[in-house]
Structure formats: C-alpha cells, structure tokens
Design a protein around this motif. Structure first.
Motif, PDB file in Angstrom:
ATOM      1  N   GLU A  72       5.275  -7.069  -3.602  1.00 51.41           N
ATOM      2  CA  GLU A  72       5.608  -5.841  -3.130  1.00 51.41           C
ATOM      3  C   GLU A  72       6.789  -4.813  -3.776  1.00 51.41           C
ATOM      4  O   GLU A  72       7.414  -4.146  -5.120  1.00 51.41           O
ATOM      5  CB  GLU A  72       5.123  -5.381  -2.243  1.00 51.41           C
ATOM      6  CG  GLU A  72       4.912  -3.491  -1.590  1.00 51.41           C
ATOM      7  CD  GLU A  72       5.318  -3.143  -0.495  1.00 51.41           C
ATOM      8  OE1 GLU A  72       4.785  -1.926  -0.209  1.00 51.41           O
ATOM      9  OE2 GLU A  72       5.311  -4.213   0.747  1.00 51.41           O
ATOM     10  N   GLY A  73       8.011  -5.822  -3.216  1.00 53.99           N
ATOM     11  CA  GLY A  73       9.377  -5.482  -4.021  1.00 53.99           C
ATOM     12  C   GLY A  73       9.725  -6.713  -4.297  1.00 53.99           C
ATOM     13  O   GLY A  73       8.821  -7.637  -5.015  1.00 53.99           O
ATOM     14  N   ARG A  74      11.498  -6.645  -4.623  1.00 54.03           N
ATOM     15  CA  ARG A  74      11.389  -8.034  -5.155  1.00 54.03           C
ATOM     16  C   ARG A  74      11.271  -9.166  -4.160  1.00 54.03           C
ATOM     17  O   ARG A  74      11.244  -9.239  -2.940  1.00 54.03           O
ATOM     18  CB  ARG A  74      13.389  -7.904  -5.910  1.00 54.03           C
ATOM     19  CG  ARG A  74      13.864  -9.059  -5.849  1.00 54.03           C
ATOM     20  CD  ARG A  74      15.361  -8.971  -6.456  1.00 54.03           C
ATOM     21  NE  ARG A  74      16.175 -10.150  -6.960  1.00 54.03           N
ATOM     22  CZ  ARG A  74      15.996 -10.161  -8.362  1.00 54.03           C
ATOM     23  NH1 ARG A  74      15.529  -9.173  -8.893  1.00 54.03           N
ATOM     24  NH2 ARG A  74      16.708 -11.062  -9.229  1.00 54.03           N
ATOM     25  N   SER A  75      10.906 -10.260  -4.322  1.00 54.48           N
ATOM     26  CA  SER A  75      10.615 -11.716  -4.404  1.00 54.48           C
ATOM     27  C   SER A  75      12.123 -12.202  -3.587  1.00 54.48           C
ATOM     28  O   SER A  75      12.709 -11.853  -4.228  1.00 54.48           O
ATOM     29  CB  SER A  75       9.937 -11.935  -5.688  1.00 54.48           C
ATOM     30  OG  SER A  75      10.105 -14.135  -4.744  1.00 54.48           O
ATOM     31  N   LEU A  76      11.584 -12.570  -2.398  1.00 53.88           N
ATOM     32  CA  LEU A  76      12.504 -13.398  -2.132  1.00 53.88           C
ATOM     33  C   LEU A  76      12.693 -15.200  -2.421  1.00 53.88           C
ATOM     34  O   LEU A  76      13.417 -15.406  -2.150  1.00 53.88           O
ATOM     35  CB  LEU A  76      12.323 -13.478  -0.355  1.00 53.88           C
ATOM     36  CG  LEU A  76      10.373 -14.532  -0.080  1.00 53.88           C
ATOM     37  CD1 LEU A  76      11.163 -15.256   0.102  1.00 53.88           C
ATOM     38  CD2 LEU A  76      10.241 -13.970   1.402  1.00 53.88           C
ATOM     39  N   LEU A  77      11.703 -15.307  -3.250  1.00 50.97           N
ATOM     40  CA  LEU A  77      12.241 -16.301  -3.638  1.00 50.97           C
ATOM     41  C   LEU A  77      12.685 -16.467  -5.477  1.00 50.97           C
ATOM     42  O   LEU A  77      12.612 -14.745  -5.929  1.00 50.97           O
ATOM     43  CB  LEU A  77      10.444 -17.039  -4.553  1.00 50.97           C
ATOM     44  CG  LEU A  77       9.897 -17.246  -3.214  1.00 50.97           C
ATOM     45  CD1 LEU A  77       8.202 -18.138  -3.561  1.00 50.97           C
ATOM     46  CD2 LEU A  77      10.122 -18.366  -2.950  1.00 50.97           C
ATOM     47  N   LEU A 133      11.217 -25.517  -6.639  1.00 51.12           N
ATOM     48  CA  LEU A 133      10.705 -25.755  -7.208  1.00 51.12           C
ATOM     49  C   LEU A 133      10.685 -24.813  -8.554  1.00 51.12           C
ATOM     50  O   LEU A 133      11.006 -25.056  -9.955  1.00 51.12           O
ATOM     51  CB  LEU A 133       9.164 -25.756  -7.349  1.00 51.12           C
ATOM     52  CG  LEU A 133       7.714 -25.932  -8.393  1.00 51.12           C
ATOM     53  CD1 LEU A 133       7.467 -26.890  -9.459  1.00 51.12           C
ATOM     54  CD2 LEU A 133       6.222 -25.396  -7.363  1.00 51.12           C
ATOM     55  N   ILE A 134      10.622 -23.996  -8.254  1.00 49.62           N
ATOM     56  CA  ILE A 134      11.245 -23.239  -9.473  1.00 49.62           C
ATOM     57  C   ILE A 134      12.317 -23.228 -10.258  1.00 49.62           C
ATOM     58  O   ILE A 134      12.465 -23.225 -11.256  1.00 49.62           O
ATOM     59  CB  ILE A 134      11.356 -21.513  -8.607  1.00 49.62           C
ATOM     60  CG1 ILE A 134       9.508 -21.000  -8.009  1.00 49.62           C
ATOM     61  CG2 ILE A 134      11.211 -20.530  -9.356  1.00 49.62           C
ATOM     62  CD1 ILE A 134       9.624 -19.717  -7.185  1.00 49.62           C
ATOM     63  N   PRO A 141       9.965 -35.257 -10.394  1.00 47.07           N
ATOM     64  CA  PRO A 141      10.181 -33.638 -11.610  1.00 47.07           C
ATOM     65  C   PRO A 141       8.347 -33.406 -11.728  1.00 47.07           C
ATOM     66  O   PRO A 141       7.946 -34.260 -11.392  1.00 47.07           O
ATOM     67  CB  PRO A 141      11.141 -34.398 -12.874  1.00 47.07           C
ATOM     68  CG  PRO A 141      10.237 -35.872 -12.880  1.00 47.07           C
ATOM     69  CD  PRO A 141      10.685 -36.225 -11.285  1.00 47.07           C
ATOM     70  N   CYS A 142       8.539 -32.625 -12.333  1.00 48.30           N
ATOM     71  CA  CYS A 142       7.096 -31.656 -12.883  1.00 48.30           C
ATOM     72  C   CYS A 142       7.431 -30.519 -13.137  1.00 48.30           C
ATOM     73  O   CYS A 142       8.066 -30.220 -13.809  1.00 48.30           O
ATOM     74  CB  CYS A 142       6.583 -30.803 -11.175  1.00 48.30           C
ATOM     75  SG  CYS A 142       8.171 -29.979 -10.074  1.00 48.30           S
ATOM     76  N   ASN A 143       5.890 -30.131 -14.105  1.00 43.44           N
ATOM     77  CA  ASN A 143       6.445 -29.157 -15.078  1.00 43.44           C
ATOM     78  C   ASN A 143       4.937 -27.776 -15.322  1.00 43.44           C
ATOM     79  O   ASN A 143       4.100 -28.350 -15.057  1.00 43.44           O
ATOM     80  CB  ASN A 143       6.165 -29.460 -16.691  1.00 43.44           C
ATOM     81  CG  ASN A 143       5.275 -28.883 -17.907  1.00 43.44           C
ATOM     82  OD1 ASN A 143       6.150 -27.422 -17.434  1.00 43.44           O
ATOM     83  ND2 ASN A 143       6.017 -29.448 -19.180  1.00 43.44           N
ATOM     84  N   ILE A 144       5.106 -26.814 -13.628  1.00 47.00           N
ATOM     85  CA  ILE A 144       4.630 -26.126 -12.794  1.00 47.00           C
ATOM     86  C   ILE A 144       4.765 -25.082 -13.558  1.00 47.00           C
ATOM     87  O   ILE A 144       5.961 -24.608 -13.199  1.00 47.00           O
ATOM     88  CB  ILE A 144       4.407 -26.285 -12.042  1.00 47.00           C
ATOM     89  CG1 ILE A 144       3.843 -27.857 -11.317  1.00 47.00           C
ATOM     90  CG2 ILE A 144       3.052 -25.207 -10.903  1.00 47.00           C
ATOM     91  CD1 ILE A 144       4.026 -27.930  -9.860  1.00 47.00           C
ATOM     92  N   ASN A 145       4.125 -23.733 -13.966  1.00 48.44           N
ATOM     93  CA  ASN A 145       4.070 -22.282 -14.530  1.00 48.44           C
ATOM     94  C   ASN A 145       3.839 -21.419 -12.743  1.00 48.44           C
ATOM     95  O   ASN A 145       2.786 -21.859 -12.181  1.00 48.44           O
ATOM     96  CB  ASN A 145       3.668 -22.155 -15.350  1.00 48.44           C
ATOM     97  CG  ASN A 145       3.378 -22.238 -16.494  1.00 48.44           C
ATOM     98  OD1 ASN A 145       4.236 -23.340 -16.674  1.00 48.44           O
ATOM     99  ND2 ASN A 145       2.805 -21.614 -17.932  1.00 48.44           N
ATOM    100  N   LYS A 151      11.724 -23.313 -18.906  1.00 43.12           N
ATOM    101  CA  LYS A 151      10.457 -23.141 -17.756  1.00 43.12           C
ATOM    102  C   LYS A 151      11.029 -21.306 -17.445  1.00 43.12           C
ATOM    103  O   LYS A 151      11.678 -20.451 -18.101  1.00 43.12           O
ATOM    104  CB  LYS A 151      11.452 -23.488 -16.104  1.00 43.12           C
ATOM    105  CG  LYS A 151      12.657 -23.178 -15.802  1.00 43.12           C
ATOM    106  CD  LYS A 151      12.738 -23.740 -14.633  1.00 43.12           C
ATOM    107  CE  LYS A 151      14.740 -23.431 -14.062  1.00 43.12           C
ATOM    108  NZ  LYS A 151      14.002 -21.858 -13.806  1.00 43.12           N
ATOM    109  N   PHE A 152      10.209 -20.285 -17.252  1.00 45.32           N
ATOM    110  CA  PHE A 152      10.116 -18.609 -17.424  1.00 45.32           C
ATOM    111  C   PHE A 152       9.215 -18.833 -15.715  1.00 45.32           C
ATOM    112  O   PHE A 152       7.920 -18.509 -15.983  1.00 45.32           O
ATOM    113  CB  PHE A 152       8.984 -18.802 -18.753  1.00 45.32           C
ATOM    114  CG  PHE A 152       9.541 -17.185 -18.693  1.00 45.32           C
ATOM    115  CD1 PHE A 152      11.294 -17.062 -18.613  1.00 45.32           C
ATOM    116  CD2 PHE A 152       8.830 -16.611 -19.185  1.00 45.32           C
ATOM    117  CE1 PHE A 152      11.108 -15.445 -18.788  1.00 45.32           C
ATOM    118  CE2 PHE A 152       9.539 -15.075 -19.505  1.00 45.32           C
ATOM    119  CZ  PHE A 152      10.080 -13.945 -19.251  1.00 45.32           C
ATOM    120  N   THR A 153       9.581 -18.762 -15.058  1.00 44.35           N
ATOM    121  CA  THR A 153       8.785 -18.298 -13.790  1.00 44.35           C
ATOM    122  C   THR A 153       9.330 -16.856 -13.585  1.00 44.35           C
ATOM    123  O   THR A 153       9.996 -15.985 -14.065  1.00 44.35           O
ATOM    124  CB  THR A 153       9.750 -18.759 -12.403  1.00 44.35           C
ATOM    125  OG1 THR A 153       9.841 -20.197 -12.027  1.00 44.35           O
ATOM    126  CG2 THR A 153       9.032 -18.084 -11.653  1.00 44.35           C
TER     127      THR A 153
END
Length: 619
Positions: free
Chosen positions: A487-492, A459-460, A477-481, A366-368
């Motif tokens: 705007e700034g660094r993500s809260l996720l 998920l991430i 389980p899943c396989n989602i890109n 995975k590569f979010t």
C-alpha cells in the motif's frame, strides 16, 4: 530396440561381457539416444503419467528439483547367487537395482562393493498450471502393455485420479481442500496447506517434503552413479533413468527384507526416523536409477530446452519479432496496471531480469520491484494470477501476520531424520516470488516472524538464503525474481520502487481484469511467455565507447548537485539500460538505450518524490 538395451544393460550377461568397457559404451549409447530432440516423444514422464501406468524397470524421465542430497550408500555392484537346483554359481549385476536376487553367495570372492549417492527430488516448486499442461500434451503417450497389467499401489500419489486419457486435467488442478486431521490420504500425497515452523515428526505421517504448501505430484529417490560433482542442491534437472518400484521397498515400519539389507548394508545402522525419511514406500516415492541428467536452464515448454542448432534457429527467428511482441505485452500490462504505462514498463523489465553473474558477494542483474500504492481489494491476488499466466514458475506469499509468524521459509536440517526439511524459499532459479504486503495487518511479529522477514530481506539484497543447520547457517545462492506489492513503501528492501498511479477506476475490479485477460488469444499469451523466457537468456555487452559515454554523462549529472545522483543510482540505471536493451532483442547497449534508461528513471524518481510529499509520514 531401445527398451531391449535397458534390459540388457541390467542383466548379468552384460556384466560378464569380456569387454571391460561395456558399461561405458552402453551409457554413451543411452546418452546419445536421449540427446536426440525426439526423445521426449518416446520416454514417458513421471510428471505426467500416473505411476501405476508405468512398467517397473522401464525407462522414464522426471523434471525435478534436487531438494536434498543424502549420504553416499554402498551396494553390491557385482555378486553371485547359487542356483538351488543345479548348485551352479551365477554372476549378477546389482547396479541400477534396489533388491538383490535370492540365494546370494556371501562367501563369493567375485563380490564387488560399489558406491552411489541418493538425491531426494521433487517436482519443480511453483510450476505454473499452463507449463504443466503444455508439457503433458507434448509428453509421450503410454499405452498399457498387454503383458503387464497395471495395478494401483495401495498408496499411489495419483490414487484419486481417474484414467489419465479421459480426464487429463484432473491431476493438474490445484488442491484447495483445507488441511484436516481426518484426511490421511492428503497428508501422505501432498504438501501440507501451510509450512509451519513446528518440528517435523516423521513418525506421525509421511511428509513428502515439498517446499511449497499444496503441491502435488511424485517425489523420487534418484540413485546417482557418476558425475556426482556436477550436481548441486536446488539444481533443476530432467533425469532419465530406470524406474524401480519393487514391493519390498514399500515395507515401512516393519523388519526389512534381508535381501534389501544385503544390497545396502548401511540401512541396518539407521534410526527409525531416518529409515522413514530415506526409505519411504515406493508407491509414494519411486526410485529412479539415473542414466543421464540434463540441467534445465529454464522450464518453459514452449522453448527448446537445450542448446542445439534448433534452439539457435528458434532464437534467431523470434528476435525479429521481439520489438512487436514487446509493444503488445507492454500494452497488455498497462491495462492490467490500470492504465499506468510507466509501472507497466518497469514490470516488464522486472519479469525479464536475471542474476547473470556475481562479483564477490554482489549479485549482478537482479531487479526487485516494489509496486506501491496498490488497491486494497482483491487486486493484488488477480495481479498475481496474471503474472502466473506469463511465467513458468511462481509463488505468491501473502504476508499476513499469521503467515509470517507461522510459516517456515528457510530450510532446516533435521538431524534425527538426517534430512533437510524444506522451506518456502527453496525455489528453482528464475522463479517469480510475489510478496503481497497489502495483507500485512497491525500486530506483533514473534521471533519466527522476524527471522522470516530477515530471510526475505537477505534474499532480495543478496540473492541468497541462509539454511538453518542448528549449530551454524549455510549460504545457498539463488536467482529469484521478487515482486513486492504494497500500500505504501514496502518494509522490505527493493532495487526499484514505483508508486502505482491508476488512470482508470473500474467499478468492478474482478470483472475488469478478467475481461482484459480473456481478450488475449492463447497464441498471443504464448508469445508473451516465449518472449519473457527468451529475453532472459540473451547475452549482453557494453562497448568501450558507450562505457566512456556513460562515465562522462555520470560526471556531468553530478556537476551541479553531487548529491542528486549517487553511485547506487548509476548502478540502477545501468541495470535498467541492460534490461531495456534485452527487452528489444538488442544484445549491446546503444547511446539511445542509455538515454531512454535515464529518461524513465527520471520519471520514476519524480513520481516517487511527489508521492513522498503527499505522504509526509512515509520514509
């Protein structure tokens, strides 16, 4: 000849054949015919052909996702009827049918009760318009039979469409009409414009239970007779089977026909809500009796769909072009990302990433990607539209406060209707999920919003979604890109953050991006589409020699400053090295590939540190 076998398969003469292996032989015949590469040219598709053009009891196919799996049901596999004129008993076959013949002999000793399972299947969520269009253009053309006059069912899902041959595009255009209480037709043929967290009310209107809002197309109740253990929830399949749209099945809210209850006696024990969910009108949700199902490793119509000699030849011929197509795609993405070549490199790697295996709970591959520093105008929306033109499945989730507090992301079990109510995270494998965090404004997340943020984080991080079964949660389980723009660094969380550094500042962003996209020929865009799907399917390995070199290099990097490079950094660089190799059509990691991965990771980390120093309040 092929259609004659369908009729013969379902007729009583076949059932009474003295050869007990007749059924297995006929099934094997069908499977052999349907595995042929030309099968798509003579079997019409429910995805492409309006239901009223298809003859009942004919052979059709359906490209779909298994959204729900109902409890097994019993039916009369073999039964006898009494001829009213001659009083003779006639042996009938109930398999691949929904309704029994008239005059069933309930006292016959030849009655055989059998079991089958029903899957609720929907079109693949988020399938891109270009993928639908190419599938439509290559689909079998259906000419109405001279002996069968197609009639519009009262509530057919294509009720608003004109003749499919004169206006093929119309049924594929996304429906942007706002949801309104007066639009009862839309309520019954499409997913609502937003998936809210309010409890479903099966008695108010028929909900086709599409995972994504605004989706169109047929849902199907697929009757499965064999190989039940080979199917799972959320599988993407191409199903070949016998179409059943018996008018008796359209009876809703009224007393069931006695002959229907004879074929499936368990229906009399269902609640009204369950009957409505499990037995919707056949004009809206046709029945499909499965003969053969082919798992879909991808739904890109430009690639061969199954492992065959033709696919091997196709892959071999395209591998020669991989490096040149990569260079062209990288240049295209660089323009799209406002001249930022490093961000384009990481976006390309993200688009070919894929969970190739799991080690314990850790999904490998995975590569979010978090693209931070995105302009706050309509840039992210246009960026998504460009990504949508490259991948076969995608969905953009605008993370506004209202959306996060009101939208249903996680599927939930409805015990009253005995069905799984879909959520926006019930997606097919390799779907590109575009999370637009630039839309998130200040405000308070309620409990539903917090659950949705938690679901996105799981998920991430773990590539899993915890479905809500009220009394417990069940992991799927899943396989989602996942691509996050912010705007700034993500809260996720993310696997990799790349601050966007635009090299150009166009006065009109919309015009700039449109011009870039329009400059690409369709043939070139198709090459990009093939490239991205094909790179994802390639095998990959690391030799012992290179593994040893990487380990030694990691030790050297930590000598001067052990805190400068962590095990997490090593894992990320190995993922980047894998994706860099595959992006060039190379199935093994070379020393040069490893050095290239180290180099671009160093550039990215340097940029991130620089961005942190400029934004001192950023974590």
């Amino acid at each position: 000849m092929r259609m004659w076998f369908v009729c013969r398969f379902c007729c009583p003469a076949a059932q009474s054949n003295s050869n007990p292996e007749w059924e297995a032989k006929v099934l094997e015949y069908f499977k052999g015919q349907l595995r042929e590469k030309e099968s798509h040219s003579w079997v019409p598709s429910l995805n492409d052909v309006p239901l009223h053009y298809l003859k009942p009891n004919s052979l059709v196919k359906f490209r779909c996702l298994v959204q729900d799996m109902f409890d097994p049901e019993f039916y009369m596999g073999v039964y006898e009827t009494v001829d009213p004129s001659t009083k003779a008993n006639v042996l009938r076959c109930g398999k691949y049918k929904d309704v029994t013949e008239c005059g069933v002999d309930l006292n016959s000793r030849n009655t055989v009760t059998a079991e089958r399972q029903t899957f609720y299947c929907v079109p693949i969520p988020g399938e891109s318009p270009w993928a639908k269009e190419i599938s439509f253009l290559s689909a079998a053309r259906v000419v109405p039979s001279t002996s069968y006059v197609p009639s519009r069912q009262k509530r057919s899902y294509e009720e608003d469409d004109d003749d499919m041959d004169t206006q093929p595009q119309k049924q594929r255009e996304p429906h942007t009409e706002p949801h309104g209480n007066g639009d009862s037709k839309r309520q019954e043929t499409e997913a609502p414009s937003s998936q809210t967290t309010a409890p479903s009310d099966c008695s108010s209107h028929l909900d086709l239970n599409f995972p994504l809002p605004g989706e169109r197309g047929p849902a199907c109740l697929v009757k499965v007779y064999e190989g039940l253990d080979s199917f799972k929830l959320n599988d993407t399949l191409e199903i070949y089977g016998i179409l059943s749209v018996n008018p008796v099945l359209t009876v809703l809210g009224e007393e069931k026909d006695p002959s229907l209850l004879l074929l499936n006696p368990t229906e009399s024990m269902e609640t009204p809500e369950e009957q409505r969910a499990h037995d919707p009108p056949a004009s809206l949700v046709p029945r499909l009796h499965m003969l053969y199902a082919r798992p879909l490793q991808h739904n890109n119509p430009l690639l061969p769909s199954a492992p065959t000699e033709d696919q091997s030849a196709f892959v071999s011929s395209f591998l020669v072009e991989m490096a040149s197509v990569r260079a062209e795609l990288l240049a295209y993405l660089t323009h799209v990302l406002l001249g930022d070549g490093l961000a384009a490199e990481y976006l390309l790697l993200h688009l070919i990433s894929n969970v190739y295996t799991r080690r314990d709970v850790l999904p490998l591959g995975k590569f979010t990607l978090n693209l931070s520093g995105c302009p706050l105008n309509s840039y992210t929306e246009r960026l998504y539209q460009i990504v949508q033109q490259l991948v076969p499945c995608s969905y953009r989730l605008s993370m506004s406060l209202h959306t996060m507090n009101s939208m249903r992301l996680v599927p939930k079990k409805d015990y009253v209707a005995n069905r799984l109510v879909s959520g926006a995270l019930q997606l097919a494998r390799n779907t590109s999920l575009f999370l637009d965090e630039t839309q998130l404004e200040q405000g308070q997340l309620d409990s539903s919003g917090v659950r949705n943020i938690t679901a996105l984080g799981n998920l991430i991080s773990w590539q899993k979604v915890d479905y809500d079964f009220s009394y417990h949660q069940m992991e799927f389980p899943c396989n989602i890109n996942v691509l996050v723009t912010s705007e700034g660094r993500s809260l996720l969380p993310s696997d990799c953050q790349v601050p966007l550094q635009p090299q150009v500042t166009p006065p009109n962003m919309e015009e700039y991006l449109t011009t870039i996209h329009m400059a690409q020929f369709t043939s070139q865009i198709n090459k990009f589409r093939v490239y991205l799907s094909l790179a994802r399917t390639l095998d990959y390995s690391i030799s012992d020699e290179v593994t040893k070199a990487v380990e030694d290099d990691f030790v050297d990097m930590r000598k001067d400053d052990p805190q400068s490079v962590t095990a997490e950094d090593l894992h990320r660089m190995l993922v980047v090295a894998r994706l860099l190799s595959l992006s060039l059509g190379q199935t093994t990691l070379s020393r040069d590939g490893w050095m290239r991965a180290k180099h671009i990771d160093m550039l990215r980390r340097s940029r991130t540190e620089q961005q942190k120093s400029l934004n001192g309040n950023e974590p």
